[in-house]
Write an enzyme that holds these catalytic residues in place. Structure first.
Site, PDB file in Angstrom:
ATOM      1  N   CYS A 150       5.961 -35.742  46.019  1.00 49.45           N
ATOM      2  CA  CYS A 150       7.055 -34.662  46.048  1.00 49.45           C
ATOM      3  C   CYS A 150       6.742 -33.162  46.578  1.00 49.45           C
ATOM      4  O   CYS A 150       7.402 -32.527  46.986  1.00 49.45           O
ATOM      5  CB  CYS A 150       7.354 -34.493  44.499  1.00 49.45           C
ATOM      6  SG  CYS A 150       5.990 -34.338  43.190  1.00 49.45           S
ATOM      7  N   HIS A 243       8.729 -27.293  43.858  1.00 49.50           N
ATOM      8  CA  HIS A 243       7.442 -27.195  44.710  1.00 49.50           C
ATOM      9  C   HIS A 243       7.758 -26.158  45.896  1.00 49.50           C
ATOM     10  O   HIS A 243       8.604 -26.506  46.648  1.00 49.50           O
ATOM     11  CB  HIS A 243       6.923 -28.578  45.208  1.00 49.50           C
ATOM     12  CG  HIS A 243       6.484 -29.493  44.053  1.00 49.50           C
ATOM     13  ND1 HIS A 243       6.463 -28.840  42.726  1.00 49.50           N
ATOM     14  CD2 HIS A 243       6.017 -30.908  44.296  1.00 49.50           C
ATOM     15  CE1 HIS A 243       5.922 -29.936  42.127  1.00 49.50           C
ATOM     16  NE2 HIS A 243       5.763 -31.269  42.948  1.00 49.50           N
TER      17      HIS A 243
HETATM   18  P1  NAP Z   1       6.022 -39.382  32.979  1.00 46.18           P
HETATM   19  O1  NAP Z   1       6.703 -38.222  32.548  1.00 46.18           O
HETATM   20  O2  NAP Z   1       4.593 -39.603  32.619  1.00 46.18           O
HETATM   21  O3  NAP Z   1       6.849 -40.832  32.692  1.00 46.18           O
HETATM   22  C1  NAP Z   1       5.951 -42.170  33.157  1.00 46.18           C
HETATM   23  C2  NAP Z   1       6.904 -43.350  32.473  1.00 46.18           C
HETATM   24  O4  NAP Z   1       6.425 -44.514  32.837  1.00 46.18           O
HETATM   25  C3  NAP Z   1       7.286 -43.205  31.156  1.00 46.18           C
HETATM   26  O5  NAP Z   1       8.887 -43.921  31.162  1.00 46.18           O
HETATM   27  C4  NAP Z   1       6.465 -44.105  30.653  1.00 46.18           C
HETATM   28  O6  NAP Z   1       6.991 -44.718  29.450  1.00 46.18           O
HETATM   29  C5  NAP Z   1       6.382 -45.077  31.503  1.00 46.18           C
HETATM   30  N1  NAP Z   1       4.725 -45.920  31.473  1.00 46.18           N
HETATM   31  C6  NAP Z   1       3.745 -45.204  31.423  1.00 46.18           C
HETATM   32  N2  NAP Z   1       2.604 -46.090  31.324  1.00 46.18           N
HETATM   33  C7  NAP Z   1       3.177 -47.265  31.362  1.00 46.18           C
HETATM   34  C8  NAP Z   1       2.757 -48.716  31.256  1.00 46.18           C
HETATM   35  N3  NAP Z   1       1.495 -48.887  31.203  1.00 46.18           N
HETATM   36  N4  NAP Z   1       3.652 -49.613  31.076  1.00 46.18           N
HETATM   37  C9  NAP Z   1       4.771 -49.462  31.330  1.00 46.18           C
HETATM   38  N5  NAP Z   1       5.596 -48.187  31.618  1.00 46.18           N
HETATM   39  C10 NAP Z   1       4.599 -47.094  31.425  1.00 46.18           C
HETATM   40  O7  NAP Z   1       5.812 -39.642  34.789  1.00 46.18           O
HETATM   41  P2  NAP Z   1       6.924 -38.918  35.919  1.00 46.18           P
HETATM   42  O8  NAP Z   1       6.485 -37.425  36.129  1.00 46.18           O
HETATM   43  O9  NAP Z   1       8.177 -39.573  35.434  1.00 46.18           O
HETATM   44  O10 NAP Z   1       6.309 -39.819  37.195  1.00 46.18           O
HETATM   45  C11 NAP Z   1       6.601 -40.968  37.356  1.00 46.18           C
HETATM   46  C12 NAP Z   1       6.207 -41.697  38.882  1.00 46.18           C
HETATM   47  O11 NAP Z   1       6.838 -40.871  39.562  1.00 46.18           O
HETATM   48  C13 NAP Z   1       4.727 -41.277  38.894  1.00 46.18           C
HETATM   49  O12 NAP Z   1       4.262 -42.587  39.645  1.00 46.18           O
HETATM   50  C14 NAP Z   1       4.478 -39.961  39.829  1.00 46.18           C
HETATM   51  O13 NAP Z   1       3.341 -39.941  40.604  1.00 46.18           O
HETATM   52  C15 NAP Z   1       5.981 -40.195  40.452  1.00 46.18           C
HETATM   53  N6  NAP Z   1       6.455 -39.069  40.997  1.00 46.18           N
HETATM   54  C16 NAP Z   1       6.768 -37.899  39.945  1.00 46.18           C
HETATM   55  C17 NAP Z   1       7.372 -36.765  40.574  1.00 46.18           C
HETATM   56  C18 NAP Z   1       7.546 -35.528  39.329  1.00 46.18           C
HETATM   57  O14 NAP Z   1       8.083 -34.456  40.103  1.00 46.18           O
HETATM   58  N7  NAP Z   1       7.455 -35.675  37.991  1.00 46.18           N
HETATM   59  C19 NAP Z   1       7.826 -36.657  41.738  1.00 46.18           C
HETATM   60  C20 NAP Z   1       7.662 -37.653  42.616  1.00 46.18           C
HETATM   61  C21 NAP Z   1       7.094 -38.804  42.219  1.00 46.18           C
HETATM   62  P3  NAP Z   1       6.722 -44.311  27.805  1.00 46.18           P
HETATM   63  O15 NAP Z   1       7.763 -43.307  27.677  1.00 46.18           O
HETATM   64  O16 NAP Z   1       7.129 -45.515  26.981  1.00 46.18           O
HETATM   65  O17 NAP Z   1       5.140 -44.091  27.667  1.00 46.18           O
END
Ligand code: NAP
Length: 346
Positions: A150, A243
């Site tokens: 991002c 960002h």
């Molecule tokens: P997040 O809020 O921590 O959400 C993580 C998600 O993955 C939740 O639905 C969680 O489910 C699930 N999860 C976590 N551990 C798991 C496991 N062991 N098995 C199955 N499901 C699992 O993270 P996020 O910010 O959405 O980011 C998700 C991805 O997108 C990451 O790879 C991050 O680097 C990428 N990303 C994020 C952004 C951003 O701005 N946030 C931007 C670009 C890319 P539960 O709720 O059930 O725990």
């Protein structure tokens, strides 16, 4: 409009997963038919599993969908993945192998040489890697495409505009990254309130390498990376969404301020449902871009650039900004899926 594609979301309860749900409500080409997350959530209706954190209410249509494990099969035609990289590599491969197009936000496959790392407006021809990927990995109908980190999305677009016209030689970038970039619950409030944290685990290597692949040329079935170096420092700042990148750049050819601004303002958008009217917009106001004022430009899909000046050390400096969970994550992934449909790949 022909039939809607049925989509599944892996990581549906998280920060990016919620953004997918929000962006796909009323989408003309997609309907959500499957939601998947961790053991903590599986078996529960989405309304119970997900602590909804976006402005506005959780859409009614998802509330009673039962959250499933992140394993194929899911009842859908393609999956959007917003899984942590710790589980994304294995899971995304399993879905691709099971025949699903996987449109991923995770870092796991971004730099693999047979996987497109897409910003649709900049490098849509990189989808040419998909056939090679399918053959090499024996995927059959499934495949994986990714969108960038991002923070990279906040500055790669203006770099692309400059690279196309004048050639980029070297770049120094300092990123000021929003709290939502760390997911939910993310950075503890006592660490980020009244503070700037000069460390985001694993971020600087991504910011120093992804833009060269994005701006690379698709030739002979592979990507010839753009030949410039990036030096990055990444900071977490006390901003919820958006960002910011402070950039200094040396160019291969001389360019006037007017030419640089024109290159940014005239970089074409696409004609897809999630495309903003303007891919990038240069803002003359001396105090812009700012996250609170500019992150929602073009429904969160427009990159705002400002503060362009000749620099005392480099050729130019500027500031650019993008919405990290929309243009930097779910919005770009949805745009990529629209692109793949428009090219007949999905
Ligand atoms: P997040 O809020 O921590 O959400 C993580 C998600 O993955 C939740 O639905 C969680 O489910 C699930 N999860 C976590 N551990 C798991 C496991 N062991 N098995 C199955 N499901 C699992 O993270 P996020 O910010 O959405 O980011 C998700 C991805 O997108 C990451 O790879 C991050 O680097 C990428 N990303 C994020 C952004 C951003 O701005 N946030 C931007 C670009 C890319 P539960 O709720 O059930 O725990």
């Amino acid at each position: 409009m022909s039939r809607k594609y049925r989509v599944g979301i892996l990581g549906a309860t998280g920060t990016v997963g919620q953004r997918f749900v929000q962006l796909l409500e009323n989408h003309p080409q997609f309907e959500i038919t499957a939601l998947a997350a961790s053991d903590r959530s599986t078996g529960k209706p989405y309304v119970e599993a997900c602590a909804w954190k976006l402005a506005g209410k959780m859409p009614d249509f998802v509330k009673n969908i039962t959250v499933q494990p992140i394993e194929p099969p899911l009842d859908c035609d393609l999956v959007f993945s917003s899984l942590p990289s710790s589980v994304a590599r294995e899971t995304e491969e399993a879905f691709a192998r099971a025949g699903y197009p996987v449109i991923s936000n995770s870092s796991s496959y971004r730099m693999d040489e047979d996987v497109p790392l897409l910003i649709a407006e900049i490098n849509h021809e990189h989808v040419g890697l998909i056939e090679k990927q399918k053959q090499k990995r024996g995927f059959g109908k499934g495949f994986i495409v990714t969108n960038p980190n991002c923070a990279v999305v906040s500055f790669a677009p203006p770099l692309a505009a400059l690279h196309r016209k004048f050639g980029v030689e070297e770049v120094i970038v300092t990123t000021l990254q929003a709290i939502s970039g760390a997911g939910y619950p993310g950075v503890p409030s006592l660490d980020i309130t009244d503070n700037v944290v000069p460390y985001i685990a694993g971020e600087e290597p991504k910011v120093e390498t992804e833009a060269q692949k994005i701006l690379g040329k698709f030739t002979d079935g592979g990507i010839e990376k753009a030949d410039f170096t990036v030096s990055a420092q990444c900071f977490r700042v006390h901003v919820i969404d958006g960002h910011t990148a402070s950039v200094r750049v040396n160019l291969n050819q001389t360019a006037t301020m007017e030419e640089v601004i024109e290159a940014i303002n005239t970089f074409p958008s696409l004609d897809l449902y999630s495309s903003p009217k303007r891919f990038m917009e240069y803002c003359d106001e001396p105090s812009r871009p700012q996250p609170r004022l500019d992150r929602d430009s073009g429904n969160g899909m427009t990159i705002t650039v400002g503060r362009l000046f000749p620099d005392n050390v480099f050729d130019y400096r500027f500031v650019s900004l993008s919405h990290n969970t929309v243009r930097g994550a779910a919005g770009s992934a949805v745009l990529n899926a629209e692109l793949l449909i428009s090219k007949g790949i999905i």
